[in-house]
Design a protein around this motif. Structure first.
Motif, PDB file in Angstrom:
ATOM      1  N   THR A 101      -1.969  13.766  -1.522  1.00 18.73           N
ATOM      2  CA  THR A 101      -3.271  13.780  -0.863  1.00 18.73           C
ATOM      3  C   THR A 101      -3.249  14.757   0.302  1.00 18.73           C
ATOM      4  O   THR A 101      -2.185  15.119   0.808  1.00 18.73           O
ATOM      5  CB  THR A 101      -3.642  12.379  -0.317  1.00 18.73           C
ATOM      6  OG1 THR A 101      -2.702  12.017   0.704  1.00 18.73           O
ATOM      7  CG2 THR A 101      -3.638  11.328  -1.422  1.00 18.73           C
ATOM      8  N   PHE A 154       6.736  11.304   2.014  1.00 20.74           N
ATOM      9  CA  PHE A 154       5.324  11.626   2.206  1.00 20.74           C
ATOM     10  C   PHE A 154       4.967  12.655   1.145  1.00 20.74           C
ATOM     11  O   PHE A 154       5.725  13.606   0.919  1.00 20.74           O
ATOM     12  CB  PHE A 154       5.078  12.257   3.584  1.00 20.74           C
ATOM     13  CG  PHE A 154       5.022  11.298   4.726  1.00 20.74           C
ATOM     14  CD1 PHE A 154       3.812  10.725   5.111  1.00 20.74           C
ATOM     15  CD2 PHE A 154       6.162  10.982   5.436  1.00 20.74           C
ATOM     16  CE1 PHE A 154       3.754   9.847   6.181  1.00 20.74           C
ATOM     17  CE2 PHE A 154       6.111  10.111   6.510  1.00 20.74           C
ATOM     18  CZ  PHE A 154       4.907   9.537   6.889  1.00 20.74           C
ATOM     19  N   GLU A 209       0.820  -1.223   0.000  1.00 17.70           N
ATOM     20  CA  GLU A 209       0.000   0.000   0.000  1.00 17.70           C
ATOM     21  C   GLU A 209       0.852   1.270   0.000  1.00 17.70           C
ATOM     22  O   GLU A 209       0.335   2.363  -0.197  1.00 17.70           O
ATOM     23  CB  GLU A 209      -0.972  -0.005   1.176  1.00 17.70           C
ATOM     24  CG  GLU A 209      -0.318   0.121   2.533  1.00 17.70           C
ATOM     25  CD  GLU A 209      -1.276  -0.094   3.681  1.00 17.70           C
ATOM     26  OE1 GLU A 209      -1.596   0.890   4.363  1.00 17.70           O
ATOM     27  OE2 GLU A 209      -1.693  -1.249   3.871  1.00 17.70           O
ATOM     28  N   HIS A 210       2.168   1.119   0.194  1.00 22.15           N
ATOM     29  CA  HIS A 210       3.079   2.270   0.215  1.00 22.15           C
ATOM     30  C   HIS A 210       4.055   2.240  -0.956  1.00 22.15           C
ATOM     31  O   HIS A 210       5.063   2.932  -0.941  1.00 22.15           O
ATOM     32  CB  HIS A 210       3.850   2.300   1.543  1.00 22.15           C
ATOM     33  CG  HIS A 210       2.963   2.464   2.726  1.00 22.15           C
ATOM     34  ND1 HIS A 210       2.341   3.660   3.027  1.00 22.15           N
ATOM     35  CD2 HIS A 210       2.554   1.581   3.664  1.00 22.15           C
ATOM     36  CE1 HIS A 210       1.603   3.497   4.112  1.00 22.15           C
ATOM     37  NE2 HIS A 210       1.713   2.254   4.514  1.00 22.15           N
ATOM     38  N   HIS A 251       2.016   3.621  -6.468  1.00 25.76           N
ATOM     39  CA  HIS A 251       0.705   4.072  -6.022  1.00 25.76           C
ATOM     40  C   HIS A 251       0.777   5.463  -5.382  1.00 25.76           C
ATOM     41  O   HIS A 251      -0.211   5.924  -4.806  1.00 25.76           O
ATOM     42  CB  HIS A 251       0.109   3.082  -5.017  1.00 25.76           C
ATOM     43  CG  HIS A 251      -0.030   1.701  -5.568  1.00 25.76           C
ATOM     44  ND1 HIS A 251      -1.056   1.334  -6.406  1.00 25.76           N
ATOM     45  CD2 HIS A 251       0.750   0.608  -5.425  1.00 25.76           C
ATOM     46  CE1 HIS A 251      -0.906   0.068  -6.743  1.00 25.76           C
ATOM     47  NE2 HIS A 251       0.182  -0.395  -6.167  1.00 25.76           N
ATOM     48  N   ALA A 252       1.923   6.099  -5.469  1.00 24.14           N
ATOM     49  CA  ALA A 252       2.133   7.397  -4.819  1.00 24.14           C
ATOM     50  C   ALA A 252       1.191   8.451  -5.392  1.00 24.14           C
ATOM     51  O   ALA A 252       0.958   8.511  -6.599  1.00 24.14           O
ATOM     52  CB  ALA A 252       3.578   7.845  -4.992  1.00 24.14           C
ATOM     53  N   HIS A 299       0.428  10.878   1.660  1.00 21.07           N
ATOM     54  CA  HIS A 299       0.624   9.502   1.223  1.00 21.07           C
ATOM     55  C   HIS A 299       2.095   9.141   1.421  1.00 21.07           C
ATOM     56  O   HIS A 299       2.984   9.849   0.957  1.00 21.07           O
ATOM     57  CB  HIS A 299       0.251   9.328  -0.246  1.00 21.07           C
ATOM     58  CG  HIS A 299       0.402   7.917  -0.704  1.00 21.07           C
ATOM     59  ND1 HIS A 299       1.563   7.444  -1.270  1.00 21.07           N
ATOM     60  CD2 HIS A 299      -0.450   6.866  -0.635  1.00 21.07           C
ATOM     61  CE1 HIS A 299       1.407   6.157  -1.547  1.00 21.07           C
ATOM     62  NE2 HIS A 299       0.197   5.787  -1.174  1.00 21.07           N
ATOM     63  N   SER A 346       5.306   6.668   0.843  1.00 20.53           N
ATOM     64  CA  SER A 346       5.851   5.633  -0.032  1.00 20.53           C
ATOM     65  C   SER A 346       7.279   5.320   0.398  1.00 20.53           C
ATOM     66  O   SER A 346       7.999   6.193   0.892  1.00 20.53           O
ATOM     67  CB  SER A 346       5.803   6.056  -1.503  1.00 20.53           C
ATOM     68  OG  SER A 346       6.567   7.208  -1.716  1.00 20.53           O
TER      69      SER A 346
END
Length: 118
Positions: free
Chosen positions: A40, A57, A31-32, A36-37, A44, A46
């Motif tokens: 937000t 972030f 999920e990191h 998918h970065a 978010h 990564s």
């Protein structure tokens, strides 16, 4: 006054992770993943611990004046620190980079739609 959109990246390095913390981060890695970065409002995270201990972030914030980017950057840094600290993850070398999207150069498609040539 128009609203300005800011993109802020807060980067750092995990420091002094226990084996348990490292395993926890590795389990949550999908999920990191950087693929998918996204920028937000809540930020978010990564990272890729298999390659290196660095993390990023990505935050999205807004302001009305150019100087609001400084406050937005401070909020992003505080949010990143809070997230890491709340989970007991050590970190170092925290640094930020912010961009005011109203000042970003237009891409070729946006220049065309704005009626300018490039």
């Amino acid at each position: 006054m128009t609203t300005r959109t800011f993109r802020i990246m807060v980067r750092g390095v995990f420091d002094g992770l226990s084996e348990e913390q490292r395993a926890e981060l590795l389990a949550a890695a999908p999920e990191h993943d950087v693929l998918h970065a996204a920028f937000t409002r809540e930020g978010h995270l990564s990272y890729d611990l298999t390659a290196r201990t660095a993390f990023t972030f990505r935050f999205l914030d807004e302001g009305e004046a150019e100087e609001d980017i400084l406050e937005a950057t401070e909020r992003a840094e505080q949010a990143a620190q809070s997230w890491l600290t709340a989970r007991g993850y050590g970190f170092k070398n925290l640094r930020s980079q912010a961009e005011d999207l109203s000042q970003a150069p237009l891409g070729k498609r946006r220049r065309r739609s704005a009626g300018t040539t490039g």
